[in-house]
Design an enzyme around this catalytic site. Structure first.
Site, short mmCIF file in Angstrom:
data_model
loop_
_atom_site.label_atom_id
_atom_site.label_comp_id
_atom_site.label_asym_id
_atom_site.label_seq_id
_atom_site.Cartn_x
_atom_site.Cartn_y
_atom_site.Cartn_z
N GLN A 1 0.86 -1.20 0.00
CA GLN A 1 0.00 0.00 0.00
C GLN A 1 0.89 1.24 0.00
O GLN A 1 1.67 1.46 0.94
CB GLN A 1 -0.92 0.03 1.23
CG GLN A 1 -1.93 1.18 1.14
CD GLN A 1 -2.80 1.34 2.38
OE1 GLN A 1 -2.28 1.54 3.48
NE2 GLN A 1 -4.12 1.27 2.21
N TYR B 1 -5.60 11.19 3.83
CA TYR B 1 -4.18 11.42 3.51
C TYR B 1 -4.07 12.26 2.23
O TYR B 1 -5.09 12.74 1.71
CB TYR B 1 -3.44 10.08 3.43
CG TYR B 1 -3.44 9.37 4.78
CD1 TYR B 1 -2.81 9.95 5.88
CD2 TYR B 1 -4.11 8.17 4.97
CE1 TYR B 1 -2.83 9.34 7.13
CE2 TYR B 1 -4.14 7.54 6.21
CZ TYR B 1 -3.50 8.14 7.30
OH TYR B 1 -3.54 7.55 8.53
C1 LIG Z 1 -3.48 -0.75 14.01
C2 LIG Z 1 -4.16 -0.33 12.76
C3 LIG Z 1 -3.44 0.27 11.74
C4 LIG Z 1 -4.04 0.63 10.54
N1 LIG Z 1 -3.30 1.11 9.51
C5 LIG Z 1 -3.83 1.28 8.28
C6 LIG Z 1 -3.04 1.55 7.14
O1 LIG Z 1 -1.83 1.59 7.22
N2 LIG Z 1 -3.65 1.76 5.96
C7 LIG Z 1 -5.01 1.66 5.84
O2 LIG Z 1 -5.53 1.85 4.73
N3 LIG Z 1 -5.79 1.37 6.89
C8 LIG Z 1 -5.23 1.15 8.09
N4 LIG Z 1 -6.01 0.78 9.16
C9 LIG Z 1 -7.45 0.55 8.94
C10 LIG Z 1 -7.67 -0.94 8.67
O3 LIG Z 1 -7.00 -1.37 7.49
C11 LIG Z 1 -9.16 -1.26 8.54
O4 LIG Z 1 -9.69 -0.55 7.45
C12 LIG Z 1 -9.93 -0.91 9.81
O5 LIG Z 1 -9.24 -1.34 10.96
C13 LIG Z 1 -11.32 -1.58 9.82
O6 LIG Z 1 -11.20 -2.97 9.74
P1 LIG Z 1 -11.45 -3.96 11.02
O7 LIG Z 1 -12.80 -3.63 11.54
O8 LIG Z 1 -11.35 -5.34 10.43
O9 LIG Z 1 -10.38 -3.69 12.01
C14 LIG Z 1 -5.42 0.43 10.37
C15 LIG Z 1 -6.15 -0.15 11.42
C16 LIG Z 1 -5.55 -0.56 12.58
C17 LIG Z 1 -6.37 -1.22 13.65
#
Ligand SMILES: Cc1cc2nc3c(=O)[nH]c(=O)nc-3n(C[C@H](O)[C@H](O)[C@H](O)COP(=O)(O)O)c2cc1C
Ligand SMILES: Cc1cc2nc3c(=O)[nH]c(=O)nc-3n(C[C@H](O)[C@H](O)[C@H](O)COP(=O)(O)OP(=O)(O)OC[C@H]3O[C@@H](n4cnc5c(N)ncnc54)[C@H](O)[C@@H]3O)c2cc1C
Length: 751
Positions: free
Chosen positions: A491, A572
């Site tokens: 990414q 972003y």
């Molecule tokens: C610790 C953490 C770091 C994340 N970093 C990114 C990232 O680098 N890029 C991104 O697009 N989303 C990032 N997210 C968002 C996740 O990819 C995801 O969209 C979000 O947590 C919802 O999914 P979930 O309900 O399965 O956790 C991050 C989420 C968490 C929890």
């Protein structure tokens, strides 16, 4: 105790029964505006589970109710000339009038006073009672008289519907979908006695007007329906009974009680008729209220206990009903686009109450047919033949994007680790991503990896701009390719105005105390009031950032990544151009969506031009800002269509994080509707993400066509082997790495 129930519908009568039964010395009166035998409506429907509650609450009325029932297990779906049947649903229908007769008789037997033909227009005459029960239905007078206390909210649906009857005895709960010159008509029909069925017709407001039904009398409506459904009704008649076209009001109240007055049934809440729960909820309210009054001597404590018990259950039903209401408002999205089996599966799972897993319990054969169809489609899409018998669960079918074929549909979501040294990823990332690849997911996407030093969120963010970065990433990619069946995507991003901040656990989005670097964004607007103010990007900045993305893409190719994902989401840099809340430019990069998307698409094109033609590109977007005046789902559809034209292979549909004052509506699969919208409206494949944590949901999403891939973030932090464990639970064999062969003789016992 003196109790007055205003309204003699199912809620008021049942409460009267339960109170008199609990204590025959209670003085219980039901006041009803209609006559005892006035009918409105036709049938009501209860699930088998609801009936068990009734049996426990009052065996006598339960026995009579069950004697009056028409019971069925099947749901028939009439779609494009086919009838698809799913069984095992266990419902019963009965006439509303019959139900009221049974409840009225039981009231009289127990000594309840029934006062018919008494209109209540003021509550004062009843306030000498210890308890006043407002059971006066959806248009409750009592609620309106004390609106300042109950604070009702009414949310009107867009569809138009009419409640009719017919002499055609449908043998199953029947959904019909039929198009004519005016639009698409939906029918919800079920039998409620040997010779009669309820027949609810629903359509969009446009179709309703086009068909001239806005000016129709009841007789005109009957004639219209008999003409349109002549074949299905096979000579049977349509019956009217105050059959006026209406919009559905979803009623909610901030409070359900005030003083000794309490709301129950439709007066307190409604749930769309397509999940058939109005009468059930009304009678269950009565059970809970009678129970609370039995266990509390003080009325106000009892009313508080009743609301505390019922509100979460009702709100959960209302959430499911809202999903179902939305499905029927937007059936045009699916109709004609989905193949019959997928349409039926999508309909059955629309409210999230029924998943692939519970449907398997109800009707294993139906689910196996769906799975077989899904596997065949996956075979066609990937050029493989899937011979497994039974067919694999949808999550374990392959999916192809350009030359990349994923072995299954589970994706590890990008997740920042804030553990890199000057952009260089290390052993933490190797173990973190490596173990998730070993864990069985088909695709692992790296954390947001920045294309320049100044493009980082924090000093500990991963980068792809120095030779050391390439070497470090190459080691991780090689591990994933050598030791797992997973593919790995990078990414790529630039943090824009959300850069120069602390690690997540040191203060999310909070500016660094020292060592800040200058920020750029579409417009000079800080993220938080105390954040650094970014510089508005000049054309020269745009050229430089585009070149940084191109350089990073070339390095990603060298490192061996299978896929690139450009980050257009979460506020972003590239996202800052897309949202009108963060882009107030007056040049050709601001204004309408086409102009706001100009620069992000320019970056996409530049990257696509250097990224190998056989390798796919994804774009992550925020489908809504969850903020007034922001980017919304319609913009997301338009953007996805543009991305498709530019050669994007898949969109990863996230939401929000554009502005700090967003108001997201979180909940299970809360972002999946945006994925489904984009997938159906543009034909571009989608990944869905957000609060997905069970394999039942993953299989349901895929089989229903709501996304092509399911992306799990936190579930994978919790369990790197999430996919393997899901395979085990489903009895699906996923080969272990050779090093772990001994697991063949091990049976996991988690509890
Ligand atoms: C610790 C953490 C770091 C994340 N970093 C990114 C990232 O680098 N890029 C991104 O697009 N989303 C990032 N997210 C968002 C996740 O990819 C995801 O969209 C979000 O947590 C919802 O999914 P979930 O309900 O399965 O956790 C991050 C989420 C968490 C929890
Ligand atoms: C099209 C449609 C289909 C439906 N299908 C189903 C279904 O299949 N299954 C299901 O379970 N539910 C269904 N419902 C919902 C169901 O009708 C209601 O949810 C249920 O009747 C609620 O019961 P209640 O006792 O709270 O209100 P009601 O049944 O509305 O009873 C309220 C009573 O109060 C009386 N009243 C109102 N105001 C006054 C006043 N000022 N003075 C004196 N009396 C008054 C009314 O005459 C009425 O008898 C459907 C609803 C609609 C609109």
């Amino acid at each position: 105790m003196k109790i007055v129930s205003i309204g003699g519908g199912p809620a008021g009568l049942y409460l009267a029964i339960l109170m008199k039964k609990a204590d025959p010395t209670h003085d219980v009166t039901v006041v009803e505006r209609n006559r005892a035998d006035d009918t409105f409506g036709f049938g009501v429907v209860f699930s088998d589970a609801t009936l068990e509650n009734f049996a426990e609450a009052d065996a006598e009325s339960h026995a009579e109710i069950t004697r009056a029932f028409a019971h069925w297990d099947d749901i028939d779906i009439h779609y494009q000339g086919q009838v698809l049947t799913s069984t095992g649903h266990g419902f019963s229908g009965m006439s509303r009038q019959r139900l009221l007769d049974i409840l009225q008789r039981r009231c009289l037997d127990l000594g309840v006073t029934l006062r018919f033909q008494t209109e209540v227009s003021s509550i004062e005459p009843y306030l000498d009672a210890d308890l006043v029960v407002a059971a006066d239905g959806v248009n409750s007078t009592v609620r309106a008289l004390s609106a300042e206390h109950f604070r009702p909210e009414i949310d009107w649906g867009w569809s138009r519907f009419v409640w009719l009857g017919t002499t055609f005895p449908f043998s199953a709960f029947t959904f019909m979908f039929k198009s004519d010159a005016h639009g698409l008509w939906r029918v919800h029909a079920y039998r409620y006695n040997d010779s009669h069925s309820t027949f609810i017709l629903e359509t969009t407001e446009d179709s309703w007007r086009l068909a001239g039904l806005d000016a129709a009398s009841e007789d005109d409506t009957v004639a219209f329906v008999e003409r349109l459904f002549a074949r299905e009704l096979n000579g049977h008649r349509i019956l009217k009974n105050r059959s006026l076209w209406r919009s559905f009001p979803t009623v909610r109240n901030a409070r359900w009680h005030h003083g000794q007055v309490v709301l129950i049934g439709d007066a307190a809440h409604t749930a769309h008729f397509s999940i058939g729960s109005g009468t059930k909820l009304a009678m269950e309210d009565a059970i809970a209220l009678a129970g609370a009054l039995a266990s509390h001597h003080d009325v106000s404590a009892a009313l508080a206990a009743y609301e505390a018990e019922r509100r979460p259950q009702v709100e959960s039903t209302q959430r499911a009903a809202q999903m179902s209401l939305a499905w029927f408002e937007q059936t045009e999205r699916y109709h004609g686009r989905l193949e019959p089996l997928q349409f039926a599966f999508n309909l059955l799972t629309r409210s999230l109450r029924i998943t692939h897993e519970n449907l398997k319990v109800r009707d294993g054969k139906f689910v196996e047919t769906v799975d077989r169809w899904f596997a065949e489609q996956a075979g066609l899409q990937t050029g493989t033949t899937i011979l497994a018998q039974p067919p694999p669960p949808p999550m374990f079918t392959p999916f192809r994007l350009r030359d990349m074929t994923l072995v299954n549909r589970v994706v590890v979501s990008p997740m920042c680790q804030y553990s890199a040294e000057d952009g260089t990823v290390d052993d933490w990332h190797l173990v973190h991503l490596g173990s998730r690849a070993l864990g069985g997911a088909g695709l692992v996407i790296t954390e947001m990896t920045d294309v320049s030093r100044d493009g980082r969120i924090s000093p500990a963010c991963a980068g792809m701009y120095r030779p050391e970065h390439l070497m470090a990433w190459r080691r991780i990619v090689a591990f994933v390719h050598r030791h797992s069946g997973a593919r790995i995507g990078l990414q790529l991003a630039h943090a824009g105005r959300k850069g120069s901040t602390r690690r997540l656990w040191e203060g999310e989005d909070q500016p660094l105390a020292e060592g800040n670097w200058p920020l750029i964004s579409a417009s000079p607007l800080p993220y938080l009031p105390h954040s650094q103010v970014p510089r508005q990007m000049t054309r020269q900045d745009m050229d430089e950032v585009r070149a940084d993305f191109v350089r990073a893409a070339r390095m990603a190719e060298d490192a061996g990544f299978d896929m690139l994902e450009l980050h257009f989401a979460h506020g972003y840099l590239l996202a800052s151009f897309l949202s009108p809340l963060t882009n107030v430019r007056t040049d050709e990069y601001g204004g309408g969506l086409a102009s706001r998307a100009r620069y992000p698409l320019e970056v996409f094109d530049a990257v696509r031009a250097v990224w190998p033609a056989g390798r796919p590109m994804s774009v992550r977007i925020s489908a809504t800002d969850w903020a007034e005046g922001g980017f919304g789902p319609a913009d997301a559809v338009a953007l996805a269509a543009m991305l498709k034209d530019h050669g994007c292979d898949i969109v990863n549909v996230s939401s929000g994080q554009t502005v700090p004052d967003q108001k997201p509506r979180y909940g299970r699969l809360y972002q999946t509707p945006f994925s489904e919208l984009i997938r159906h409206e543009t034909g571009l494949p989608t990944m869905t993400v957000g609060a997905i944590s069970t394999f039942a949901d993953v299989n349901s999403i895929l089989a229903a066509g709501r996304a092509d891939l399911c992306v799990l973030a936190r579930a994978h932090l919790y369990d790197p082997y999430w996919t393997r464990h899901a395979a085990f639970e489903q009895g699906y064999e996923l080969p272990w790495p050779d090093q772990y062969t001994s697991l063949k003789t091990f049976t996991p016992r988690p509890r």
